[in-house]
Scaffold this active site. Structure first.
Site, mmCIF file in Angstrom:
data_model
loop_
_atom_site.group_PDB
_atom_site.id
_atom_site.type_symbol
_atom_site.label_atom_id
_atom_site.label_comp_id
_atom_site.label_asym_id
_atom_site.label_seq_id
_atom_site.Cartn_x
_atom_site.Cartn_y
_atom_site.Cartn_z
ATOM 1 N N THR A 70 -17.811 29.046 11.429
ATOM 2 C CA THR A 70 -18.234 28.985 10.025
ATOM 3 C C THR A 70 -18.522 27.548 9.612
ATOM 4 O OG1 THR A 70 -16.949 30.957 9.517
ATOM 5 C CG2 THR A 70 -17.509 29.519 7.658
ATOM 6 N N GLN A 204 -21.230 34.509 19.364
ATOM 7 C CA GLN A 204 -20.983 35.769 20.085
ATOM 8 C C GLN A 204 -21.495 35.719 21.511
ATOM 9 O OE1 GLN A 204 -19.232 38.441 19.375
ATOM 10 N NE2 GLN A 204 -18.734 37.935 17.256
ATOM 11 N N ALA A 225 -13.839 28.972 19.226
ATOM 12 C CA ALA A 225 -12.905 29.161 20.348
ATOM 13 C C ALA A 225 -12.385 30.593 20.461
ATOM 14 C CB ALA A 225 -11.726 28.202 20.187
ATOM 15 N N HIS A 226 -12.163 31.254 19.312
ATOM 16 C CA HIS A 226 -11.406 32.503 19.383
ATOM 17 C C HIS A 226 -12.205 33.699 19.911
ATOM 18 C CE1 HIS A 226 -12.594 34.639 15.493
ATOM 19 N NE2 HIS A 226 -13.062 33.426 15.247
ATOM 20 N N THR A 262 -7.649 14.759 10.259
ATOM 21 C CA THR A 262 -6.802 14.455 11.426
ATOM 22 C C THR A 262 -7.116 15.424 12.558
ATOM 23 O OG1 THR A 262 -5.090 13.634 9.972
ATOM 24 C CG2 THR A 262 -4.415 14.200 12.214
ATOM 25 N N CYS A 352 -15.970 40.083 8.853
ATOM 26 C CA CYS A 352 -16.084 39.227 7.678
ATOM 27 C C CYS A 352 -16.606 40.018 6.478
ATOM 28 C CB CYS A 352 -17.026 38.065 7.970
ATOM 29 S SG CYS A 352 -16.790 37.418 9.607
HETATM 30 N N1 PMP Z 1 -20.988 33.387 13.785
HETATM 31 C C1 PMP Z 1 -20.835 34.578 14.360
HETATM 32 C C2 PMP Z 1 -22.014 35.235 15.006
HETATM 33 C C3 PMP Z 1 -19.600 35.209 14.353
HETATM 34 O O1 PMP Z 1 -19.465 36.407 14.923
HETATM 35 C C4 PMP Z 1 -18.504 34.569 13.730
HETATM 36 C C5 PMP Z 1 -17.122 35.203 13.696
HETATM 37 N N2 PMP Z 1 -17.100 36.519 13.208
HETATM 38 C C6 PMP Z 1 -18.715 33.320 13.140
HETATM 39 C C7 PMP Z 1 -19.971 32.748 13.196
HETATM 40 C C8 PMP Z 1 -17.617 32.589 12.440
HETATM 41 O O2 PMP Z 1 -16.776 31.941 13.358
HETATM 42 P P1 PMP Z 1 -15.312 31.516 12.918
HETATM 43 O O3 PMP Z 1 -14.507 32.768 12.849
HETATM 44 O O4 PMP Z 1 -14.848 30.607 14.026
HETATM 45 O O5 PMP Z 1 -15.422 30.798 11.635
#
Ligand code: PMP
Length: 414
Positions: A70, A204, A225-226, A262, A352
């Site tokens: 994001t 993705q 990362a996640h 930081t 989201c």
């Molecule tokens: N872009 C895409 C295509 C995503 O799927 C996501 C996460 N759902 C994000 C951006 C946002 O990433 P983050 O959760 O690390 O803010």
């Protein structure tokens, strides 16, 4: 619990957890400090930067650590504040909303019924084009290298790019590239180039398909990362050397003055380890073989066993782990809740957007049909998903959908 929502988040890998714990236990200092604990932390961050750079074939200096996808997306849109931005109609909200907030003018590039940018005309004075490499809801993978090549090589006039591998033989991207008028635009910080820049959100795609910034030809690339077994709350932004840049977050010299705050050493180390493992294991190969086979089997079973199913995911040029379908007459949320009661986690739309009653804007951009959008369910598999888990899903899913369809007011045979 059978977890089939890996596109929303993927639990941190064991190796990632251990590396992060080691950082916490070592009581490292602030990497900006000159004392020994600080310098030890600095070394760890440098190693992570190398690992991330290697994963996408970038130089370490081209990597900025952020708090995630994001923030990386917001940062790029902010660089082009007041400029002309064009984005695809199926971008993640972190691109769509920030582009909306920062753009001088915003153009939306339409997609076809499988989620591919096609017949898209980019206005002549565009400064930034942002097209996601792979979509998070349906899994369409764009021919971004081809699109970039068209954009970068074109100077005025309409250009048509064909791709014989695409599903529909007449599928092409038609792009009107900027003309000399473009030189009138004021230059954003850090460049003298007169160019149309390209950003891609590869959040993705990363780890699921090979991602190489040089082969793609992009100027900016986002990832998080996640989605690759790293921790939540950390991500990376690739900024090609010489591409315009200005920080979104001010107030410190960290990240070479490009992102204040930081340094989050433990999370960055976790991202580095996840990136390193992805490179070493060539994780995308396992996705392309084992995960794809399982996903295709699930798709075939759903299409066979459940009536009135509509496939929202493309069948070629697709992410190997995502399957998005709509069940006519059955709300996606209802299917999700019934599956949850059966201890199976899936998603509707993107996480989201969950909680909102609005139909998924991505499915709407593809199908223009609120009914289809409301009925959409996304199954996303992980590296450890098993056939047995999918069989368990198939024991309950047809009954759930049929029960919902039987009380629906929608005429299913219309
Ligand atoms: N872009 C895409 C295509 C995503 O799927 C996501 C996460 N759902 C994000 C951006 C946002 O990433 P983050 O959760 O690390 O803010």
């Amino acid at each position: 619990m059978i977890y089939l929502d890996f596109a929303a988040t993927t639990p941190p890998l064991q190796e990632v957890q251990e590396a992060m714990l080691e950082v916490y236990r070592a009581e490292l200092g602030n990497p900006s400090s000159l004392h020994t604990p600080g310098q030890l932390a600095k070394q760890k961050v440098a190693q992570a930067r190398d690992q991330v750079a290697q994963l996408i074939n970038a130089d370490p200096e081209e990597i900025i650590f952020t708090s995630g996808g994001t923030e990386s997306n917001n940062t790029v849109m902010h660089v082009f504040q007041g400029k002309n931005i064009a984005i695809s109609a199926i971008e993640h909200p972190s691109v769509a909303a920030s582009a909306q907030a920062y753009a001088g003018t915003l153009t939306q590039l339409p997609v076809d019924q499988w989620g591919f940018v096609r017949h898209a005309e980019i206005p002549a004075n565009t400064d930034l084009v942002s097209i996601m490499l792979a979509n998070n809801e349906v899994g369409s993978v764009q021919d971004l290298a081809g699109i970039c090549k068209t954009i970068k090589s074109g100077r005025g006039g309409a250009i048509v790019v064909g791709d014989a591998n695409r599903e529909s033989p007449d599928q092409f991207v038609k792009i009107t590239t900027p003309t000399v008028e473009n030189s009138q635009r004021s230059v954003v910080e850090n460049t003298t180039e007169n160019t149309l820049y390209v950003h891609t959100d590869a959040t993705q795609a990363i780890g699921k398909i090979p991602v190489d910034v040089k082969a793609l030809g992009v100027d900016y690339l986002t990832f998080s990362a996640h989605k690759i077994g790293g921790p939540v709350g950390v991500g990376a932004l690739f900024v090609r050397r010489g591409a315009p840049y200005c920080p979104l977050i001010l107030g410190g010299h960290q990240e070479n003055g490009r992102r204040a705050g930081t340094t989050n050493t433990a999370s960055i180390v976790g991202l580095g380890v996840a990136a390193g493992l992805t490179t070493t294991n060539k994780t995308w190969q396992s996705y392309d073989t084992r995960v794809r086979t399982l996903r295709d089997w699930l798709k075939a079973q759903i299409m066979q066993q459940i009536p009135h199913v509509r496939l929202n995911s493309p069948t070629t040029n697709d992410l190997p782990h995502i399957l998005n379908v709509s069940f006519a007459g059955a709300e996606g949320e209802a299917v999700q809740l019934y599956l949850d009661l059966a201890d199976i986690a899936v998603s509707t739309g993107s996480a989201c957007a969950a909680g909102s009653l609005e139909p998924s804007p991505v499915i709407m951009a593809i199908h223009h049909d609120a009914e289809v959008a409301h009925g959409s369910v996304r199954f996303s598999l992980g590296l450890n998903t098993t056939r047995a888990e999918l069989e368990q899903l198939l024991q309950v899913l047809p009954g759930i959908v049929q029960r919902l369809q039987s009380i629906s007011t929608v005429n299913l045979d219309a």
